[in-house]
Enzyme design. Structure first.
Site, PDB file in Angstrom:
ATOM      1  CG  LEU A 199      89.370  49.159  -1.196  1.00 36.87           C
ATOM      2  CD1 LEU A 199      90.009  48.147  -1.009  1.00 36.87           C
ATOM      3  CD2 LEU A 199      89.900  49.730  -2.871  1.00 36.87           C
ATOM      4  CG  HIS A 200      86.942  50.529   5.238  1.00 36.49           C
ATOM      5  ND1 HIS A 200      86.538  49.119   5.095  1.00 36.49           N
ATOM      6  CD2 HIS A 200      86.930  50.610   6.089  1.00 36.49           C
ATOM      7  CE1 HIS A 200      86.357  48.438   5.778  1.00 36.49           C
ATOM      8  NE2 HIS A 200      86.565  49.321   6.610  1.00 36.49           N
ATOM      9  NE  ARG A 201      91.294  48.192   7.681  1.00 33.65           N
ATOM     10  CZ  ARG A 201      90.349  48.371   8.525  1.00 33.65           C
ATOM     11  NH1 ARG A 201      90.136  49.667   9.028  1.00 33.65           N
ATOM     12  NH2 ARG A 201      89.535  47.293   9.280  1.00 33.65           N
TER      13      ARG A 201
END
Ligand code: UD1
Length: 387
Positions: free
Chosen positions: A220-222
């Site tokens: 998860l990084h957006r």
């Protein structure tokens, strides 16, 4: 300058950030295997620099040390892009390349394309034409502009051709070649680190994955999922709920971890069923994904990798620039819709979920096709490098 064959100059191959490396590794190998192509030189902009975001992946992929490193590091999008532009220009003046090869959609991709285009150096974009139609994504801006600047556009799926045609890009500039990221996956698959070994080395308790050996993998990084406190809290709540059904191995980007701390959300990751790890190397990630029951992610590349591995992928976004992974592969778009995600997780646990099939030309030979085409394209061009 060590030119091979009759084509003058060198081929400058640009990488900047993690998702570029697995795309460039097979290209560099294929370019260097062809004596009719000029010497390829690897340029790193330095957008990613952490051991786990950078060095580990270089090692795993067998990428050579970059000959040139611009060392731009982290900054706002404007500053980072501007720094790459400023530092890349003298490289073109020094090396007088016959073309600049860029991959993917990160800030470095756009920045180097802009410098090359303004100097009249041909820009070759690998993974062209993908569109999420969501301009709130920084990558979408990078894709749109890089494709406008590129002289030669290599695509991974047929939908890309239609996107480019709509933007006025002539068919003679576009070649459908398949997916270089899948070249990397197929050539490294047998060297993947077994998931059990990764879990053991990460200190997971022996019973973490339970008797059936099931677990999920999360990244998860957006910005849309992790840069605002409420969105990040919602994302972490979803992970906690999924973890009640299936233990989750979460390999989290430094920006995500920094925001978890900054927003005081660390307690949400505090669960025996959530194993929180730093970003993993390529071979470990490949081993984890291959053995996973499902993948929950907002990554671009993992949507494609899970399709190639036939592992169900729930993508925590409302759109994708890689529609073939939904239409033919194992991908499902779920946003942050908790109820839908839990329903799909239950379905996957009961039935195994979407199996999909390998998309056309995702066969491990895309980089060779590009090298062959690029060689004849360059040979047919008049020599002109402007200062
Ligand atoms: C970039 C790409 C994104 C890609 C992602 C994969 C753009 C616009 N985005 O996003 O498409 O999916 O890489 O990882 O180019 N940081 C570190 N160490 C590093 C690099 C970054 O700690 O080696 C931290 C820094 O705090 C930095 C933040 O991560 O400010 C964001 O890094 P940046 O390169 O701006 O974008 P990514 O989120 O990594």
């Amino acid at each position: 300058m060590g030119n091979a064959g009759d084509i003058p100059g060198v081929v400058l191959c640009v990488v900047g950030a993690r998702p570029n490396y697995m795309k460039m590794a097979p290209l560099l190998r294929a370019f260097r295997a062809r004596p009719d192509l000029p010497r390829s030189i690897l340029v790193h902009t330095g957008q990613h620099y952490d051991t786990m975001m950078n060095d580990r992946l270089f090692e795993d992929l067998g990428l050579p040390r970059p000959e040139i490193n611009l060392e731009v590091g982290s900054a706002t999008h404007a500053v980072q892009t501007a720094e790459v532009i400023r530092r890349f220009e003298p490289v073109l003046d020094d090396y007088l390349p016959s073309c600049v090869v860029v991959v993917g959609d990160v800030n470095s991709t756009l920045a180097c394309s802009l410098v090359a285009a303004k100097k009249g150096v041909p820009v070759v974009h690998v993974e062209a034409g993908l569109r999420s139609f969501d301009r709130a994504m920084p990558e979408e801006i990078n894709r749109l502009l890089t494709d406008q600047l590129a002289d030669l556009l290599y695509t991974t799926e047929r939908s890309a051709q239609a996107n480019l045609a709509r933007e006025g890009i002539g068919a003679e500039r576009i070649q459908f070649v398949g997916n270089v990221m899948i070249d990397s996956l197929l050539s490294h698959r047998e060297h993947a680190v077994p998931a059990a070994e990764t879990l053991r080395r990460a200190g997971a308790p022996a019973d973490f994955i339970g008797p059936q050996g099931r677990f999920g993998v999360v990244t998860l990084h957006r910005p849309s999922n992790v840069d605002q406190a409420d969105a990040l809290a919602q994302s972490l709540e979803i992970l906690r709920a999924v973890a009640l059904r299936l233990p989750l191995v979460c390999a989290l980007h430094p920006r995500t971890m920094a925001n978890v701390e900054a927003f005081g959300l660390a307690n949400k990751l505090d669960s025996e069923r959530l194993l929180v790890l730093p970003p993993q190397g390529y071979l470990k990630m490949l081993g984890l994904m291959s053995a996973a029951t499902l993948v929950l992610t907002d990554s671009g590349g993992m949507q494609e990798e899970t399709t190639a591995l036939a592992v169900p992928c729930l993508t925590m976004r409302d759109n994708t620039e890689r529609p073939i992974t939904v239409e033919q592969g194992t991908n499902t778009l779920v946003g942050r819709d908790r109820e839908r995600i839990l329903k799909l997780v239950d379905e996957i646990l009961a039935t195994g979920g979407k199996r999909g099939r390998a998309p056309e030309l995702w066969d491990g030979h895309a980089a060779e096709r590009i090298a062959t085409h690029l060689s004849s394209w360059l040979a047919a061009r008049p020599v002109s490098v402007r200062g």
